[in-house]
Design a protein around this motif. Structure first.
Motif, PDB file in Angstrom:
ATOM      1  N   GLN A   1      -4.039  -1.098  -9.582  1.00  0.00           N
ATOM      2  CA  GLN A   1      -3.645  -1.092  -8.339  1.00  0.00           C
ATOM      3  C   GLN A   1      -3.660   0.383  -7.628  1.00  0.00           C
ATOM      4  OE1 GLN A   1       0.442  -2.370  -9.216  1.00  0.00           O
ATOM      5  NE2 GLN A   1      -0.026  -4.450  -8.251  1.00  0.00           N
ATOM      6  N   ALA A   2      -3.439   1.286  -8.354  1.00  0.00           N
ATOM      7  CA  ALA A   2      -3.649   2.698  -7.924  1.00  0.00           C
ATOM      8  C   ALA A   2      -4.920   2.856  -7.690  1.00  0.00           C
ATOM      9  CB  ALA A   2      -2.879   3.574  -8.827  1.00  0.00           C
ATOM     10  N   ARG A   3      -5.840   2.656  -8.593  1.00  0.00           N
ATOM     11  CA  ARG A   3      -7.212   2.855  -8.493  1.00  0.00           C
ATOM     12  C   ARG A   3      -7.826   2.108  -7.300  1.00  0.00           C
ATOM     13  NH1 ARG A   3     -12.128   0.830  -9.523  1.00  0.00           N
ATOM     14  NH2 ARG A   3     -13.823   2.350 -10.143  1.00  0.00           N
ATOM     15  N   GLU A   4      -7.575   0.941  -6.863  1.00  0.00           N
ATOM     16  CA  GLU A   4      -7.920   0.080  -5.958  1.00  0.00           C
ATOM     17  C   GLU A   4      -7.593   0.786  -4.586  1.00  0.00           C
ATOM     18  OE1 GLU A   4      -6.791  -4.407  -4.022  1.00  0.00           O
ATOM     19  OE2 GLU A   4      -7.410  -4.275  -6.112  1.00  0.00           O
ATOM     20  N   GLN A   5      -6.237   1.129  -4.437  1.00  0.00           N
ATOM     21  CA  GLN A   5      -5.822   1.946  -3.251  1.00  0.00           C
ATOM     22  C   GLN A   5      -6.577   3.211  -2.977  1.00  0.00           C
ATOM     23  OE1 GLN A   5      -1.413   2.245  -2.846  1.00  0.00           O
ATOM     24  NE2 GLN A   5      -1.119  -0.072  -3.461  1.00  0.00           N
ATOM     25  N   LEU A   6      -6.685   3.861  -4.141  1.00  0.00           N
ATOM     26  CA  LEU A   6      -7.750   5.344  -4.104  1.00  0.00           C
ATOM     27  C   LEU A   6      -8.964   5.027  -3.626  1.00  0.00           C
ATOM     28  CD1 LEU A   6      -7.734   8.168  -4.663  1.00  0.00           C
ATOM     29  CD2 LEU A   6      -8.094   7.795  -7.153  1.00  0.00           C
ATOM     30  N   VAL A   7      -9.541   3.884  -4.125  1.00  0.00           N
ATOM     31  CA  VAL A   7     -10.882   3.488  -3.755  1.00  0.00           C
ATOM     32  C   VAL A   7     -10.859   3.452  -2.001  1.00  0.00           C
ATOM     33  CG1 VAL A   7     -12.766   1.740  -3.601  1.00  0.00           C
ATOM     34  CG2 VAL A   7     -11.818   2.747  -5.615  1.00  0.00           C
ATOM     35  N   GLU A   8      -9.798   2.830  -1.621  1.00  0.00           N
ATOM     36  CA  GLU A   8      -9.646   2.353  -0.308  1.00  0.00           C
ATOM     37  C   GLU A   8      -9.503   3.470   0.682  1.00  0.00           C
ATOM     38  OE1 GLU A   8      -9.589   0.532   3.486  1.00  0.00           O
ATOM     39  OE2 GLU A   8     -10.520  -0.135   1.631  1.00  0.00           O
ATOM     40  N   VAL A   9      -8.630   4.559   0.176  1.00  0.00           N
ATOM     41  CA  VAL A   9      -8.349   5.808   0.883  1.00  0.00           C
ATOM     42  C   VAL A   9      -9.581   6.569   0.952  1.00  0.00           C
ATOM     43  CG1 VAL A   9      -7.251   8.172   0.517  1.00  0.00           C
ATOM     44  CG2 VAL A   9      -5.920   6.040   0.112  1.00  0.00           C
ATOM     45  N   VAL A  10     -10.545   6.674  -0.180  1.00  0.00           N
ATOM     46  CA  VAL A  10     -11.549   7.439  -0.100  1.00  0.00           C
ATOM     47  C   VAL A  10     -12.641   6.457   1.043  1.00  0.00           C
ATOM     48  CG1 VAL A  10     -13.909   8.017  -1.500  1.00  0.00           C
ATOM     49  CG2 VAL A  10     -11.605   8.245  -2.438  1.00  0.00           C
TER      50      VAL A  10
ATOM     51  N   GLU B   1      -3.372  13.266   1.156  1.00  0.00           N
ATOM     52  CA  GLU B   1      -2.038  13.539   0.309  1.00  0.00           C
ATOM     53  C   GLU B   1      -1.719  12.163  -0.463  1.00  0.00           C
ATOM     54  OE1 GLU B   1       1.028  14.339   2.976  1.00  0.00           O
ATOM     55  OE2 GLU B   1       0.186  16.236   3.594  1.00  0.00           O
ATOM     56  N   ARG B   2      -1.741  10.725   0.010  1.00  0.00           N
ATOM     57  CA  ARG B   2      -1.690   9.570  -0.741  1.00  0.00           C
ATOM     58  C   ARG B   2      -2.726   9.483  -1.873  1.00  0.00           C
ATOM     59  NH1 ARG B   2       1.589   5.634  -2.483  1.00  0.00           N
ATOM     60  NH2 ARG B   2       0.303   3.680  -2.540  1.00  0.00           N
ATOM     61  N   GLY B   3      -4.209   9.928  -1.469  1.00  0.00           N
ATOM     62  CA  GLY B   3      -5.152   9.901  -2.297  1.00  0.00           C
ATOM     63  C   GLY B   3      -4.926  10.997  -3.446  1.00  0.00           C
TER      64      GLY B   3
ATOM     65  N   LEU C   1      -2.284   9.279  -5.735  1.00  0.00           N
ATOM     66  CA  LEU C   1      -2.966   8.177  -6.608  1.00  0.00           C
ATOM     67  C   LEU C   1      -3.828   8.634  -7.642  1.00  0.00           C
ATOM     68  CD1 LEU C   1      -3.850   5.875  -3.193  1.00  0.00           C
ATOM     69  CD2 LEU C   1      -2.405   5.168  -5.141  1.00  0.00           C
ATOM     70  N   ALA C   2      -4.515   9.490  -7.415  1.00  0.00           N
ATOM     71  CA  ALA C   2      -5.578   9.978  -8.359  1.00  0.00           C
ATOM     72  C   ALA C   2      -4.609  10.700  -9.577  1.00  0.00           C
ATOM     73  CB  ALA C   2      -6.410  11.293  -7.774  1.00  0.00           C
ATOM     74  N   ALA C   3      -3.456  11.234  -9.167  1.00  0.00           N
ATOM     75  CA  ALA C   3      -2.583  12.032 -10.371  1.00  0.00           C
ATOM     76  C   ALA C   3      -2.042  10.783 -11.164  1.00  0.00           C
ATOM     77  CB  ALA C   3      -1.401  12.857  -9.616  1.00  0.00           C
ATOM     78  N   GLN C   4      -1.759   9.770 -10.461  1.00  0.00           N
ATOM     79  CA  GLN C   4      -1.087   8.386 -11.135  1.00  0.00           C
ATOM     80  C   GLN C   4      -2.071   8.049 -12.016  1.00  0.00           C
ATOM     81  OE1 GLN C   4       2.240   7.706 -11.411  1.00  0.00           O
ATOM     82  NE2 GLN C   4       1.693   6.343 -12.705  1.00  0.00           N
ATOM     83  N   CYS C   5      -3.330   7.538 -11.537  1.00  0.00           N
ATOM     84  CA  CYS C   5      -4.322   7.208 -12.277  1.00  0.00           C
ATOM     85  C   CYS C   5      -4.575   8.057 -13.648  1.00  0.00           C
ATOM     86  CB  CYS C   5      -5.522   7.049 -11.621  1.00  0.00           C
ATOM     87  SG  CYS C   5      -5.770   5.974 -10.499  1.00  0.00           S
ATOM     88  N   GLN C   6      -4.681   9.435 -13.221  1.00  0.00           N
ATOM     89  CA  GLN C   6      -4.807  10.201 -14.411  1.00  0.00           C
ATOM     90  C   GLN C   6      -4.013  10.154 -15.446  1.00  0.00           C
ATOM     91  OE1 GLN C   6      -7.745  12.306 -14.755  1.00  0.00           O
ATOM     92  NE2 GLN C   6      -6.891  12.192 -16.847  1.00  0.00           N
TER      93      GLN C   6
ATOM     94  N   GLU D   1       0.523  -1.080   0.247  1.00  0.00           N
ATOM     95  CA  GLU D   1      -0.028   0.094  -0.151  1.00  0.00           C
ATOM     96  C   GLU D   1       0.879   1.092  -0.093  1.00  0.00           C
ATOM     97  OE1 GLU D   1      -3.155   0.601   2.721  1.00  0.00           O
ATOM     98  OE2 GLU D   1      -3.802  -1.352   2.419  1.00  0.00           O
ATOM     99  N   ASN D   2       2.162   1.260   0.562  1.00  0.00           N
ATOM    100  CA  ASN D   2       3.066   2.369   0.421  1.00  0.00           C
ATOM    101  C   ASN D   2       3.858   2.281  -0.585  1.00  0.00           C
ATOM    102  OD1 ASN D   2       1.907   3.145   2.880  1.00  0.00           O
ATOM    103  ND2 ASN D   2       2.913   1.876   4.156  1.00  0.00           N
TER     104      ASN D   2
END
Length: 70
Positions: A14-23, A41-43, A46-51, A3-4
């Motif tokens: 993976q990034a999207r799944e982690q973003l969903v968990e953060v939200v 901050e992590r979210g 992750l959102a920037a990476q997904c984009q 996760e880190n």
């Protein structure tokens, strides 16, 4: 992958799944403020990476369409 793990090392999925968990954690309202800030901050990362993944995919599609039209 952890996760880190750095965001740039994650696949889109993976990034999207982690973003969903953060939200989910942030929306629960059961996270202390200091942890909420770290999650936020992590979210954002992750959102920037997904984009970035989505922008890259769009660029490939646009390039394929352009060469097909030529």
């Amino acid at each position: 992958m952890s996760e880190n793990a750095p965001e740039e090392k994650l696949s889109y999925e993976q990034a999207r799944e982690q973003l969903v968990e953060v939200v989910r954690q942030l929306e629960s309202g059961h996270v202390p403020l200091s942890e909420s800030m770290a999650l936020w901050e992590r979210g954002e990362k992750l959102a920037a990476q997904c984009q970035a993944w989505l922008d890259g995919a769009k660029a490939k599609i646009d390039a394929a369409r352009s060469s097909a039209d030529a």
